[in-house]
Motif scaffolding. Structure first.
Motif, PDB file in Angstrom:
ATOM      1  N   THR A  72      -5.004   5.434   2.390  1.00  0.00           N
ATOM      2  CA  THR A  72      -6.225   6.233   2.294  1.00  0.00           C
ATOM      3  C   THR A  72      -6.001   7.654   2.795  1.00  0.00           C
ATOM      4  O   THR A  72      -6.441   8.631   2.185  1.00  0.00           O
ATOM      5  CB  THR A  72      -7.360   5.561   3.086  1.00  0.00           C
ATOM      6  OG1 THR A  72      -7.612   4.272   2.527  1.00  0.00           O
ATOM      7  CG2 THR A  72      -8.619   6.386   3.058  1.00  0.00           C
ATOM      8  N   ILE A  73      -5.290   7.781   3.916  1.00  0.00           N
ATOM      9  CA  ILE A  73      -4.984   9.106   4.468  1.00  0.00           C
ATOM     10  C   ILE A  73      -4.111   9.890   3.499  1.00  0.00           C
ATOM     11  O   ILE A  73      -4.345  11.082   3.240  1.00  0.00           O
ATOM     12  CB  ILE A  73      -4.302   8.965   5.835  1.00  0.00           C
ATOM     13  CG1 ILE A  73      -5.277   8.355   6.854  1.00  0.00           C
ATOM     14  CG2 ILE A  73      -3.774  10.307   6.321  1.00  0.00           C
ATOM     15  CD1 ILE A  73      -4.626   7.945   8.149  1.00  0.00           C
ATOM     16  N   ASP A  74      -3.121   9.243   2.948  1.00  0.00           N
ATOM     17  CA  ASP A  74      -2.242   9.882   1.977  1.00  0.00           C
ATOM     18  C   ASP A  74      -3.036  10.366   0.764  1.00  0.00           C
ATOM     19  O   ASP A  74      -2.893  11.497   0.291  1.00  0.00           O
ATOM     20  CB  ASP A  74      -1.159   8.887   1.551  1.00  0.00           C
ATOM     21  CG  ASP A  74      -0.077   9.515   0.682  1.00  0.00           C
ATOM     22  OD1 ASP A  74      -0.110  10.737   0.460  1.00  0.00           O
ATOM     23  OD2 ASP A  74       0.810   8.767   0.222  1.00  0.00           O
ATOM     24  N   LEU A  75      -3.905   9.506   0.256  1.00  0.00           N
ATOM     25  CA  LEU A  75      -4.706   9.867  -0.911  1.00  0.00           C
ATOM     26  C   LEU A  75      -5.643  11.035  -0.603  1.00  0.00           C
ATOM     27  O   LEU A  75      -5.781  11.960  -1.417  1.00  0.00           O
ATOM     28  CB  LEU A  75      -5.517   8.651  -1.377  1.00  0.00           C
ATOM     29  CG  LEU A  75      -6.461   8.891  -2.563  1.00  0.00           C
ATOM     30  CD1 LEU A  75      -5.682   9.341  -3.789  1.00  0.00           C
ATOM     31  CD2 LEU A  75      -7.274   7.630  -2.858  1.00  0.00           C
ATOM     32  N   ALA A  76      -6.278  10.998   0.561  1.00  0.00           N
ATOM     33  CA  ALA A  76      -7.196  12.088   0.924  1.00  0.00           C
ATOM     34  C   ALA A  76      -6.464  13.426   0.938  1.00  0.00           C
ATOM     35  O   ALA A  76      -6.991  14.442   0.462  1.00  0.00           O
ATOM     36  CB  ALA A  76      -7.820  11.798   2.291  1.00  0.00           C
ATOM     37  N   GLN A  77      -5.259  13.455   1.465  1.00  0.00           N
ATOM     38  CA  GLN A  77      -4.498  14.706   1.498  1.00  0.00           C
ATOM     39  C   GLN A  77      -4.124  15.172   0.102  1.00  0.00           C
ATOM     40  O   GLN A  77      -4.219  16.361  -0.214  1.00  0.00           O
ATOM     41  CB  GLN A  77      -3.239  14.510   2.352  1.00  0.00           C
ATOM     42  CG  GLN A  77      -3.538  14.326   3.833  1.00  0.00           C
ATOM     43  CD  GLN A  77      -2.294  14.021   4.636  1.00  0.00           C
ATOM     44  OE1 GLN A  77      -1.390  13.323   4.165  1.00  0.00           O
ATOM     45  NE2 GLN A  77      -2.238  14.522   5.862  1.00  0.00           N
TER      46      GLN A  77
END
Length: 397
Positions: free
Chosen positions: A210-215
């Motif tokens: 999720t963090i990767d996708l948000a970035q």
């Protein structure tokens, strides 16, 4: 200013606006407000239709032999916010307040209906459209259309006003094309396999994905939307585990997308779905994407916008009408009405907060703020615009 003579004393409508402010109701729950509107329209001899899209009200006023028709629209609903103002007409309901000025919009249109019903100085048909559920993506405008609004109440064109922090009190702002953006919400839910945070190798971590996708989503727009076009993608929500030592089965990220064209919205949605699938695969997760299109862009029709601007200049003078106002990223579901009928949406200046009463809240007096209050000084200005707009439109050959 060329204010309609009937509005020399607006004390009645100031009291009405403040009464509506004291009793805010959320979308599709505007029962008291709708009844108040319907009762006043009936009192003034206007034909009343209630229950349009649930809590919507339409007043129909006919006079003379004119064949032209016009629709004038105001919104009824409030926002789920806790009001910080402490003046006497503050909200009487915790967690609800008129933080966007719909109490004032409703009052301006009621004032126009009152004058036209008394003066009968027009020939044709005016449809006063009081719409529920403009806020929170509930698309009350679309629901009214689906409930037969324009079939039951024919309108050659539709017009609406919204208070805004533009220029001085009572200034008007509009343009001949896109004025407000589309409103779209998105969410990507990533499914992994939960485990204890001390044993990450035994699970599949959806939070990291999720963090990767948000970035990666933060840099999506330049790759899918031409640099000549304005658009916005905001990441505003991330949710993982409820406990600090648990890797959850599921995590999600969400936000909003604003554009001024359907093509840009399509490109962004495709990009979100493509990135979600790729990031999920890279992390061993699966992705579930929802992309909701709440309302399209507000796009004025050139002929109707020019017509409206001429009426505005008649009311406030040429120097107080900005006819080439730049489009804003805010959204409005009046867009649905403008897709169904020609028309124009415009802003009317609410001022810089100089109208604040004692015990006003500490925040800025701008819309969607818990210290907001509509400026009663613009009631006669907006009402005069609606009156003269109806008169001039219906008087066309």
């Amino acid at each position: 200013m060329n204010i309609v003579d009937s509005f020399a004393d607006i004390s009645r409508f100031v009291a009405l606006r403040r009464d509506i402010h004291r009793h805010p109701e959320l979308g599709f729950e505007e029962h008291r407000t709708s009844k108040l509107v319907a009762d006043l329209l009936r009192e003034w001899g206007i034909e009343v239709h209630t229950g349009v899209a649930g809590t919507g009200v339409v007043g129909v006023l006919r006079n003379g032999t004119g064949k032209h028709t016009i629709g004038l629209r105001a919104d009824l609903d409030a926002l789920p916010l806790q009001e910080e103002n402490r003046f006497p007409h503050r909200s009487t309901h915790d967690g609800r307040m008129h933080a966007c000025g719909h109490d004032g919009h409703t009052t301006m249109l009621l004032a126009a209906a009152w004058h036209l019903s008394r003066s009968k100085d027009f020939s044709g048909t005016v449809n006063f459209i009081f719409q529920p559920a403009e806020e929170m993506g509930k698309a009350g405008a679309l629901k009214m259309i689906e409930d037969g609004l324009f079939d039951r109440f024919p309108c050659e064109a539709v017009f609406a006003l919204h208070n805004f922090v533009t220029g001085s009190v009572g200034d008007f702002a509009l343009n001949h094309g896109p004025l407000m953006a589309s409103s779209n919400t998105w969410r990507v839910t990533l499914h992994g396999r939960g485990t204890h945070a001390s044993l990450p190798h035994t699970g599949i971590d959806p939070v990291g994905a999720t963090i990767d996708l948000a970035q990666q989503l933060q840099s999506l727009l330049p790759r899918v939307v031409p640099s000549t076009e304005r658009a916005l993608l905001a990441v505003t929500q991330i949710q993982g585990s409820d406990a600090p030592n648990v890797i959850p089965d599921v995590a999600w990220v969400g936000g909003t997308v604003r554009t001024f064209s359907v093509e840009a919205t399509d490109a962004i949605e495709h990009g979100v779905r493509r990135l979600a699938a790729g990031v999920a695969q890279a992390h061993g997760c699966t992705a579930e994407v929802t992309f909701r299109r709440a309302s399209p862009p507000v796009v004025n029709h050139e002929r109707e916008a020019r017509f409206a601007a001429d009426v505005m200049r008649e009311v406030v003078g040429a120097g107080r009408v900005q006819e080439d106002y730049p489009a804003v990223m805010g959204a409005e579901d009046f867009a649905h009405m403008l897709r169904a009928r020609p028309g124009c949406y415009a802003f009317i200046g609410n001022g810089d907060g100089g109208h604040r009463l004692p015990d006003h809240g500490p925040g800025p007096c701008i819309i969607h703020n818990t210290s907001f209050d509509f400026n009663d000084e613009i009631i006669p200005i907006g009402a005069s615009y609606f009156v003269r707009l109806a008169q001039r439109w219906l008087a066309q050959p």
